[in-house]
Design a protein around this motif. Structure first.
Motif, PDB file in Angstrom:
ATOM      1  N   ASN A   1      17.912   4.305  -4.340  1.00 59.29           N
ATOM      2  CA  ASN A   1      16.568   3.851  -4.688  1.00 59.29           C
ATOM      3  C   ASN A   1      15.697   3.836  -3.436  1.00 59.29           C
ATOM      4  OD1 ASN A   1      17.574   1.643  -3.299  1.00 59.29           O
ATOM      5  ND2 ASN A   1      16.896   0.135  -4.793  1.00 59.29           N
ATOM      6  N   VAL A   2      14.448   3.398  -3.584  1.00 56.63           N
ATOM      7  CA  VAL A   2      13.555   3.232  -2.440  1.00 56.63           C
ATOM      8  C   VAL A   2      13.129   1.770  -2.378  1.00 56.63           C
ATOM      9  CG1 VAL A   2      12.708   5.578  -2.194  1.00 56.63           C
ATOM     10  CG2 VAL A   2      11.658   4.090  -3.874  1.00 56.63           C
ATOM     11  N   ARG A   3      12.997   1.265  -1.162  1.00 60.31           N
ATOM     12  CA  ARG A   3      12.756  -0.167  -0.973  1.00 60.31           C
ATOM     13  C   ARG A   3      11.607  -0.392   0.007  1.00 60.31           C
ATOM     14  NH1 ARG A   3      19.163  -0.767   0.446  1.00 60.31           N
ATOM     15  NH2 ARG A   3      19.906   0.242  -1.454  1.00 60.31           N
ATOM     16  N   ASN A   4      10.961  -1.531  -0.171  1.00 66.72           N
ATOM     17  CA  ASN A   4       9.948  -2.019   0.792  1.00 66.72           C
ATOM     18  C   ASN A   4       8.808  -1.032   1.020  1.00 66.72           C
ATOM     19  OD1 ASN A   4      11.672  -4.209   1.076  1.00 66.72           O
ATOM     20  ND2 ASN A   4      12.653  -3.400   2.907  1.00 66.72           N
ATOM     21  N   TYR A   5       8.450  -0.289  -0.019  1.00 66.63           N
ATOM     22  CA  TYR A   5       7.353   0.674   0.121  1.00 66.63           C
ATOM     23  C   TYR A   5       6.027   0.115  -0.384  1.00 66.63           C
ATOM     24  CZ  TYR A   5       8.266   1.388  -4.853  1.00 66.63           C
ATOM     25  OH  TYR A   5       8.459   1.180  -6.188  1.00 66.63           O
ATOM     26  N   ALA A   6       6.064  -0.947  -1.202  1.00 68.76           N
ATOM     27  CA  ALA A   6       4.846  -1.449  -1.844  1.00 68.76           C
ATOM     28  C   ALA A   6       4.459  -2.840  -1.353  1.00 68.76           C
ATOM     29  CB  ALA A   6       5.030  -1.464  -3.356  1.00 68.76           C
ATOM     30  N   THR A   7       4.976  -3.242  -0.205  1.00 66.09           N
ATOM     31  CA  THR A   7       4.768  -4.615   0.268  1.00 66.09           C
ATOM     32  C   THR A   7       3.294  -4.966   0.394  1.00 66.09           C
ATOM     33  OG1 THR A   7       6.880  -4.532   1.446  1.00 66.09           O
ATOM     34  CG2 THR A   7       5.307  -6.236   2.104  1.00 66.09           C
ATOM     35  N   SER A   8       2.540  -4.152   1.107  1.00 65.66           N
ATOM     36  CA  SER A   8       1.123  -4.459   1.326  1.00 65.66           C
ATOM     37  C   SER A   8       0.351  -4.441   0.012  1.00 65.66           C
ATOM     38  CB  SER A   8       0.515  -3.458   2.308  1.00 65.66           C
ATOM     39  OG  SER A   8       1.096  -3.592   3.578  1.00 65.66           O
ATOM     40  N   SER A   9       0.676  -3.490  -0.850  1.00 62.66           N
ATOM     41  CA  SER A   9      -0.031  -3.365  -2.118  1.00 62.66           C
ATOM     42  C   SER A   9       0.201  -4.587  -3.007  1.00 62.66           C
ATOM     43  CB  SER A   9       0.427  -2.088  -2.837  1.00 62.66           C
ATOM     44  OG  SER A   9      -0.331  -1.852  -4.003  1.00 62.66           O
TER      45      SER A   9
ATOM     46  N   HIS B   1       0.998  -3.604 -14.662  1.00 64.90           N
ATOM     47  CA  HIS B   1       2.061  -3.257 -13.716  1.00 64.90           C
ATOM     48  C   HIS B   1       1.511  -2.355 -12.604  1.00 64.90           C
ATOM     49  CE1 HIS B   1       6.695  -3.162 -13.442  1.00 64.90           C
ATOM     50  NE2 HIS B   1       6.187  -2.899 -12.254  1.00 64.90           N
ATOM     51  N   SER B   2       0.354  -2.732 -12.090  1.00 63.75           N
ATOM     52  CA  SER B   2      -0.337  -1.898 -11.106  1.00 63.75           C
ATOM     53  C   SER B   2      -0.328  -2.482  -9.704  1.00 63.75           C
ATOM     54  CB  SER B   2      -1.792  -1.688 -11.549  1.00 63.75           C
ATOM     55  OG  SER B   2      -2.457  -2.935 -11.722  1.00 63.75           O
ATOM     56  N   ALA B   3       0.356  -3.609  -9.505  1.00 63.44           N
ATOM     57  CA  ALA B   3       0.331  -4.239  -8.183  1.00 63.44           C
ATOM     58  C   ALA B   3       0.899  -3.331  -7.100  1.00 63.44           C
ATOM     59  CB  ALA B   3       1.102  -5.559  -8.221  1.00 63.44           C
ATOM     60  N   TRP B   4       1.855  -2.516  -7.459  1.00 66.57           N
ATOM     61  CA  TRP B   4       2.545  -1.658  -6.490  1.00 66.57           C
ATOM     62  C   TRP B   4       1.801  -0.359  -6.200  1.00 66.57           C
ATOM     63  CZ3 TRP B   4       4.416   3.359  -7.398  1.00 66.57           C
ATOM     64  CH2 TRP B   4       4.189   3.832  -8.708  1.00 66.57           C
ATOM     65  N   ALA B   5       0.744  -0.044  -6.967  1.00 63.54           N
ATOM     66  CA  ALA B   5       0.329   1.337  -7.163  1.00 63.54           C
ATOM     67  C   ALA B   5      -0.772   1.841  -6.241  1.00 63.54           C
ATOM     68  CB  ALA B   5      -0.087   1.539  -8.620  1.00 63.54           C
ATOM     69  N   SER B   6      -0.986   1.254  -5.087  1.00 63.69           N
ATOM     70  CA  SER B   6      -1.941   1.836  -4.149  1.00 63.69           C
ATOM     71  C   SER B   6      -1.491   3.249  -3.793  1.00 63.69           C
ATOM     72  CB  SER B   6      -2.027   0.990  -2.878  1.00 63.69           C
ATOM     73  OG  SER B   6      -0.820   1.095  -2.140  1.00 63.69           O
ATOM     74  N   VAL B   7      -2.457   4.101  -3.441  1.00 65.84           N
ATOM     75  CA  VAL B   7      -2.095   5.466  -3.079  1.00 65.84           C
ATOM     76  C   VAL B   7      -1.183   5.470  -1.857  1.00 65.84           C
ATOM     77  CG1 VAL B   7      -4.185   5.813  -1.675  1.00 65.84           C
ATOM     78  CG2 VAL B   7      -2.981   7.798  -2.643  1.00 65.84           C
ATOM     79  N   GLU B   8      -1.412   4.529  -0.937  1.00 64.47           N
ATOM     80  CA  GLU B   8      -0.557   4.457   0.256  1.00 64.47           C
ATOM     81  C   GLU B   8       0.874   4.095  -0.122  1.00 64.47           C
ATOM     82  OE1 GLU B   8      -4.783   3.388   1.464  1.00 64.47           O
ATOM     83  OE2 GLU B   8      -3.429   2.802  -0.150  1.00 64.47           O
ATOM     84  N   SER B   9       1.007   3.172  -1.061  1.00 66.41           N
ATOM     85  CA  SER B   9       2.326   2.749  -1.518  1.00 66.41           C
ATOM     86  C   SER B   9       3.070   3.896  -2.199  1.00 66.41           C
ATOM     87  CB  SER B   9       2.178   1.564  -2.480  1.00 66.41           C
ATOM     88  OG  SER B   9       3.387   1.306  -3.144  1.00 66.41           O
TER      89      SER B   9
ATOM     90  N   GLN C   1       2.537   7.127  -1.869  1.00 64.05           N
ATOM     91  CA  GLN C   1       2.887   8.172  -0.903  1.00 64.05           C
ATOM     92  C   GLN C   1       4.083   7.749  -0.058  1.00 64.05           C
ATOM     93  OE1 GLN C   1       1.208  11.382  -0.581  1.00 64.05           O
ATOM     94  NE2 GLN C   1       3.253  11.613   0.320  1.00 64.05           N
ATOM     95  N   ARG C   2       4.104   6.478   0.317  1.00 68.86           N
ATOM     96  CA  ARG C   2       5.236   5.962   1.095  1.00 68.86           C
ATOM     97  C   ARG C   2       6.528   6.097   0.298  1.00 68.86           C
ATOM     98  NH1 ARG C   2       3.236   1.149   1.654  1.00 68.86           N
ATOM     99  NH2 ARG C   2       1.827   1.802   3.309  1.00 68.86           N
ATOM    100  N   MET C   3       6.453   5.818  -0.990  1.00 68.62           N
ATOM    101  CA  MET C   3       7.639   5.933  -1.840  1.00 68.62           C
ATOM    102  C   MET C   3       8.134   7.379  -1.896  1.00 68.62           C
ATOM    103  SD  MET C   3       8.489   6.964  -5.178  1.00 68.62           S
ATOM    104  CE  MET C   3       7.037   6.723  -6.178  1.00 68.62           C
ATOM    105  N   ILE C   4       7.214   8.325  -2.040  1.00 66.28           N
ATOM    106  CA  ILE C   4       7.586   9.741  -2.061  1.00 66.28           C
ATOM    107  C   ILE C   4       8.247  10.142  -0.753  1.00 66.28           C
ATOM    108  CG2 ILE C   4       6.619  12.081  -2.032  1.00 66.28           C
ATOM    109  CD1 ILE C   4       6.853  10.926  -4.830  1.00 66.28           C
ATOM    110  N   ASN C   5       7.693   9.690   0.353  1.00 65.17           N
ATOM    111  CA  ASN C   5       8.259  10.030   1.664  1.00 65.17           C
ATOM    112  C   ASN C   5       9.652   9.429   1.839  1.00 65.17           C
ATOM    113  OD1 ASN C   5       5.863  11.361   2.148  1.00 65.17           O
ATOM    114  ND2 ASN C   5       5.005   9.745   3.442  1.00 65.17           N
ATOM    115  N   LEU C   6       9.853   8.217   1.313  1.00 63.83           N
ATOM    116  CA  LEU C   6      11.182   7.597   1.390  1.00 63.83           C
ATOM    117  C   LEU C   6      12.180   8.305   0.484  1.00 63.83           C
ATOM    118  CD1 LEU C   6      10.124   3.832   1.525  1.00 63.83           C
ATOM    119  CD2 LEU C   6      11.168   5.171   3.369  1.00 63.83           C
TER     120      LEU C   6
END
Length: 322
Positions: free
Chosen positions: A94-102, A285-293, A295-300
């Motif tokens: 899985n991917v972790r800690n990618y949506a913290t700021s969002s 369920h959009s709290a995680w969904a910033s574009v930065e978040s 993109q970070r998830m894709i990179n992870l």
């Protein structure tokens, strides 16, 4: 190494750069979404499967005869049959800690809405209430300051800590809850019941497990201040939805804000969606969904695939295979 992304449309609106994925492995097949009936056909021949929310059950996992790796494009992985993957000796990551700021800013957005009564004042203006007011500044709704208010944080990991840092900048007092069933209190924490009794705002940032399911229900609502606001940007099962609705209708709490529901999307409805008053805020369920978040998830995800192919450590869930 053929890689199939079953629901790429769930993580992009045309704003995600796929370069990291395509540099990690090739060739790729991207599907915007995949129904349960389409899964088996679409993963034939795939060596790597990526899913955000598409169910990969036992039948699907055993049907993918070339499968070598399952990647979940999220932190939660309850959509994958881990036992079946283990039987086939297929690692799942899985991917972790990618949506913290969002998620942290979404939590504060909820709090600021309640403090500033944004929803009510926006509705007042749309209905002409300011335009027809006797006074230059209608005081219909009580605005308050976050400074000096007490925030109770339940779940003080990556997300809870990020929220605490922002809340501290607003001048809030912080109470960090100990585990509900804990027999002792760690330094810097407070007993669970004491936190929910004293807090002006309560925010949930813990995982959903057998121990945390319905962590907040009627008994807990009865302990809270009538002026408290409850916020959940974590998992829907942490709150008993029936008890939440009753607490709102009865005025037992001042309000609630949630980013998650038991069934998503709520195609069959949900009583919370029918609640008519502005002291319940619901986002999809959009709290995680910033574009930065995202993109970070894709990179992870790309890092996981690259490390797997290079026999390096990656975020493997079913560690018994290691």
């Amino acid at each position: 190494m053929l890689t199939v992304f079953l629901d790429f449309g769930s993580v992009t609106r045309g704003d995600i750069d796929r370069a990291a994925l395509e540099q990690a492995v090739s060739p790729w097949i991207y599907h915007d979404n995949t129904s349960r009936e389409q899964v088996t056909e679409r993963i034939k021949g795939a060596e790597i499967i990526i899913s955000n929310k598409v169910q990969l059950d036992r039948t699907a996992i055993f049907a993918a005869d070339q499968l070598k790796l399952i990647c979940v494009a999220a932190t939660g992985y309850n959509n994958v049959d881990l036992a079946a993957a283990a039987e086939r000796n297929i690692p799942v990551c899985n991917v972790r800690n990618y949506a913290t700021s969002s998620v942290a800013q979404h939590t504060l957005m909820f709090m600021l809405n309640f403090a500033c009564r944004f929803v009510e004042y926006r509705q007042l203006i749309k209905k002409g209430g300011w335009q027809t007011s006797t006074y230059f500044c209608p005081l219909d709704f009580g605005v308050m300051e976050l400074a000096g208010k007490t925030l109770g944080i339940i779940g003080h990991g990556e997300l809870g800590s990020a929220v605490a840092n922002i809340a501290k900048a607003f001048g809030m007092k912080l109470l960090i809850a100990e585990y509900k069933s804990a027999s002792s209190i760690r330094p810097g924490r407070m007993a669970f019941n004491d936190v929910i009794q004293q807090a002006d705002f309560i925010t949930l940032h813990c995982p959903l497990s057998a121990d945390t399911r319905h962590l907040i229900g009627k008994w807990e609502f009865d302990l809270m201040k009538p002026s408290v606001y409850l916020i959940n940007t974590a998992r829907s099962g942490l709150i008993n939805e029936d008890d939440l609705l009753q607490a709102l209708y009865s005025g037992r709490i001042a309000g609630a804000a949630i980013d998650v529901l038991q069934a998503e999307p709520p195609v069959n409805g949900n009583p919370l969606l029918d609640y008519p008053h502005p002291n319940l805020l619901i986002t999809p369920h959009s709290a995680w969904a910033s574009v930065e978040s995202r993109q970070r998830m894709i990179n992870l995800l790309a890092d996981n695939i690259r490390n797997f192919l290079q026999n390096k450590p990656f975020n493997q869930i079913n560690t018994a295979l290691q």
